[in-house]
Structure formats: C-alpha cells, structure tokens
Design an enzyme around this catalytic site. Structure first.
Site: not given
Ligand code: FAD
Length: 466
Positions: A35, A39, A50, A181, A264, A305, A313, A437
């Site tokens: 995509d 992410g 935010k 959250y 959820v 994740d 993140a 301060h």
């Molecule tokens: C509404 C919301 C608010 C949030 N707010 C916060 C916050 O304020 N602070 C914070 O720390 N965290 C927050 N998070 C959590 C945070 O978004 C995640 O913890 C973080 O994005 C995880 O990063 P990641 O790199 O593991 O995965 P992701 O960010 O999910 O990225 C995974 C990527 O892998 C790609 N992908 C998946 N499968 C494949 C494949 N087979 N081939 C190629 N590409 C693929 C996807 O398209 C995606 O781009 C929030 C989450 C949500 C849903």
C-alpha cells in the site's frame, strides 16, 4: 539476480525504519509494500488521529477563550476542512518517508510480499509476479482492526478506525464500542468537536492498563463533554436502519447513533505472507520472536505489531534497530523496561515504566511521589489546572520505576522521565536537577522530590515513609 542483504516486508514505522537503518550501515536493502509507505501509523493511525486531535484541542481552547477576555461567539466548524487538513499532513509525511528511502538507496517494490522460504521472497502485483533473493528477511506487516462477526462492519455506518478516518462530515452521534486507547481517543476527539458520543466497554473500567487516578481525570472530562459511558456492558447486536444504527446492549438496554466505531483490538497481520507453508512458530496469530527479533527460522526476523509484543509505533521502530543489528552480524537484545506511551484523550494520559498497580502486583517495595497540576504556576497560566504527575521509585535505592501523567502536555512530559529511567537515575537526582521556571516540567521535579516527601509547592507535606 541481485541478492539483497536485507529484504523488508511492510513499510510502516517498523519496516521503513529497518530499511533505512540497514542502508545506513551499508547494506543492500529492498522494501516491499503493498500500500503506502508509512503503514498504519502514518496513513491510518497515529498521524491522522493526532491531526484531528490537534483540531479538537484547538476547539477546546477556543471554548476557554472567554476566560482570557477573548469573545469568540458560536465558532462554526467545518469537519470537511479539518479532514482535508489531516489528509494534507499525512500526504506530506508519506512523501517525506518516500524521499528518505530513496535518499538512502533503499529499493522500494510495490506489491504483496510473501516468503517462499529462507532467503526467497515473492512479490505479487495484480499484473505481474516477481521473485527476489535476500540473505535476511524482516517481516514488518503490522496489524489490522479486529472485526468480530457479531458487529457487522459495513464501512458505511459501522466502521473501524480506518474507515472513520475517511468520513467527510461530522456525525451527529457516535457509538464507540471498546474503551481502550483507540476508542477513548476517538470519543474525546469527536465529543470535543460537537458529536454526541457514547462509549460501551465490556470490562468494568475504561483504559484498563492505565493508572487509575489518571483514568478518573479522563472520565471527568468525558462527563464535561457529555460523553455517556457504559462499562461492564457488551453490545449484543447492531441493526442498521435509515440514518441510524441501533445497538442492543446487555441488560436489555438500547443505544442508537448515526455512526458506530468498532475499536475492540488489533490483530497481527500475516494474511498473504505464505506462512502456512513455512514452519514458522506462531502464537495466537502473532509471529514468535526471541529478544533479538529472530523468528524460529534462521535469517527471518519479525518486528512491530505482527509480533504482538507491544503494539506501538515507536516500539516497532526500536525493534527495527535490534533486528537490523542482528541481521548484519550483531548481537542486540530488546529491552522493554522503559517504554513510554501516550493516550491522546482530553486530557492526555502518559505512562513510562510501571504503574502503581503494577508495582504492587509485582510485590515491589516502592515510594510514590505525586504532584498536582493545580499547584503548577504554568498550568495555572495556561488555564489547564486539571491533572497529576505520579512517580514511583524503588525503596531500596531510589531508582525511578515508573511515572504516570494525566493533563496538558502529558505526552511531552513523559519524555523526561523516560530519559531519566534509561540513565538509571534516582528520584532524588531528578529532583535535584534545575528546571526552568515557569514550566510544566517543574512538576516532574516536584513529583520526584515528593517521593521523599520534600516537594516545596505541596500542602500537607510529609516525611518519607509517612
Ligand atoms: C487509530 C490508531 C491510532 C494509533 N495511534 C498511535 C499513537 O498515537 N502512537 C503509537 O505509538 N501507535 C499508535 N497506533 C499504533 C501504530 O499505528 C502501530 O503500532 C504501528 O503502525 C505498527 O507499526 P508496524 O510497522 O508494525 O506496522 P504497520 O504500521 O501496520 O505497517 C505495516 C505495513 O505492512 C504492509 N503490508 C502488510 N502485509 C504486507 C505484505 N504481505 N506485503 C507488503 N506489504 C505488506 C501494510 O500495507 C503496512 O503498510 C495507532 C493505531 C491506530 C489504528
């Protein structure tokens, strides 16, 4: 065929950081993303929420303008404009990541990555399939919103966080299912913008992992914002009708709302990775890793994740550094003792290290220092005197074990204690540190001093151990 040193699957804050870190160390790197880079965090999570939170905070401040003698009569709000601003922020940041990847010489492949075996990755696009070879593979495919069957998500009226971030008009009413959250952040944002919000949580409390006193402040603000909260309650069914969704709740109650947000939980995203054909160790849908982010197959790492260790993140980005170090011959180990987190409710909640309840559950001997925003001159000047800083330190040597914050700028304040904990500082040493301060961080100093009963701007002073 080029053999990459590192192939990263997934371009979120785990994957893109891993790719750049590896490239910085001279490795030949590719990143496969189905995509947009950035992410969930950049496109559908941290950043768009935010950006909207910032709009909600501005609205909150405008409502306080009268106290400063500024008359703002009946501010009119255009959600479409706020949503467009959010999209512009996301677009700019995604563009920035694309530039960084390019500048670091990371080859980006658009498509769905799957693992054919150690060292072999397949990339599928609608019209073409390719194969690459890599000495190391880092899986960073993130998570997706849980979609319980009983809550038929249709993307129009019953939404996940992904779809609610795409709406263009402010709903008159919103039912949030899930008081974690994500649910509470959206409840705060939409309520501050003028939506009538109801939150339903099946546990007895909202935000069950946060400090209880901090959550009480958020509950108070929900009352002020006229958010209705049903804890100890489950949603038994949803019925989508003309312009509204009716939710049947346990205890024979009913709530109706224009839109429903289902928040959820989040599930590790492994679909399409081809893991069924690999002997990769999994647990409850997540990829199992050791302290070095190694999976059960040599040369394959997993971060973020998808490992379901801590779904944040900055944890994904931290794990990226560990995985890359090990993929390139190092021996790094992840350490999760000092992980800050923030919940962007109004007011914000932040946490680092242990909460008071966790320290009790672990049977630790500790002292607590507390300092209220009411006693902070800066919080008074800002007109934001609600909130609390709480610090926990080990009885034995005074080392800081954790801190909880609720109130204005809690997200920023937690950083100081995070650095102090990382440096193994004692509360006494932090309390001795000169703070400018009048600033909010003075509260960190006073909470640290209060661990020994020595905060100056606190009534009912007590001696250590009292
Ligand atoms: C509404 C919301 C608010 C949030 N707010 C916060 C916050 O304020 N602070 C914070 O720390 N965290 C927050 N998070 C959590 C945070 O978004 C995640 O913890 C973080 O994005 C995880 O990063 P990641 O790199 O593991 O995965 P992701 O960010 O999910 O990225 C995974 C990527 O892998 C790609 N992908 C998946 N499968 C494949 C494949 N087979 N081939 C190629 N590409 C693929 C996807 O398209 C995606 O781009 C929030 C989450 C949500 C849903």
């Amino acid at each position: 065929m080029t053999e990459y040193d590192v192939a990263v699957i997934g371009g979120g804050p785990g994957g893109y950081i891993a790719a750049i870190r590896a490239a910085q160390q001279g490795a030949c790197v590719c990143l496969i993303e189905s995509d947009k880079v950035g992410g969930t965090c950049l496109n559908r999570g941290c950043i768009p929420t935010k950006a909207l939170y910032s709009t909600a905070l501005l609205m909150h401040r405008i409502r306080q303008a009268g106290a400063h003698g500024i008359r703002v009569e009946d501010p009119r709000f255009d959600y479409g404009r706020a949503a467009a601003r959010k999209d512009e922020v996301v677009k700019k940041l995604v563009g920035g990541i694309e530039q960084l990847l390019k500048g670091n010489g990371v080859e980006v492949f658009r498509g769905q990555g799957s693992i054919e075996g150690p060292g072999r990755v397949r990339i599928r696009r609608p019209e073409v399939t390719g194969h690459i070879r890599a000495k190391n593979i880092i899986v960073a495919t993130g998570s997706r919103a849980a979609r319980p069957e009983s809550l038929a998500i249709d993307g129009k009226n019953v939404l996940t966080s992904r779809e609610i971030l795409a709406i263009k008009e402010l709903p008159a009413s919103l039912l949030v299912i899930g008081g974690g959250y994500i649910g509470c952040e959206f409840a705060s944002i939409f309520a501050a913008l003028g939506t009538r919000v109801t939150v339903v949580e099946q546990l007895p409390v909202l935000l069950n992992r946060s400090d209880r006193q901090a959550v009480k402040e958020v509950e108070k603000s929900f009352k002020d914002l006229e958010v209705t909260v049903h804890t100890d309650t489950s949603v038994e069914s949803l019925e989508v009708g003309e312009g509204e969704v009716v939710a049947r709740l346990s205890g024979d109650r009913e709530v109706s709302a224009e839109k429903v947000l289902v928040a959820v939980g989040r599930i590790p995203h492994t679909a399409g990775l081809g893991l069924e054909d690999l002997d990769l160790k999994m647990e409850k849908g997540a990829i199992v890793v050791d302290e070095g982010m190694r999976t059960s197959i040599e040369g394959i790492y997993a971060i973020g994740d998808v490992t379901n260790i801590i779904q944040l993140a900055h944890v994904a980005s931290y794990q990226a550094g560990i995985a890359v170090a090990n993929a390139l011959g190092g021996s790094a180990k992840a350490d999760y003792r000092v992980v800050p987190s923030t919940i962007f409710t109004l007011p914000e909640i932040s946490q680092v290290g242990l909460t008071e309840d966790e320290a009790k559950e672990q049977g630790l001997a500790f002292s607590v220092g507390r300092f209220s925003y009411q006693a902070s001159s800066k919080a008074m000047c800002d007109g934001e005197p609600r909130g609390l800083v709480k610090m926990i330190a080990a009885e034995e040597d005074g080392r800081i074990l954790g801190a909880s914050f609720v109130g204005e700028e809690a997200a920023t304040l937690v950083a100081e204690v995070t650095a102090a904990m990382q440096a193994n500082m004692t509360a006494e040493a932090l309390g001795r540190t000169i703070h400018a301060h009048p600033t909010l961080p003075e509260m960190v100093m006073e909470a640290a001093e209060d661990v020994a009963g020595l905060a100056v701007h606190k009534m009912g002073r007590r001696r250590k151990g009292e």
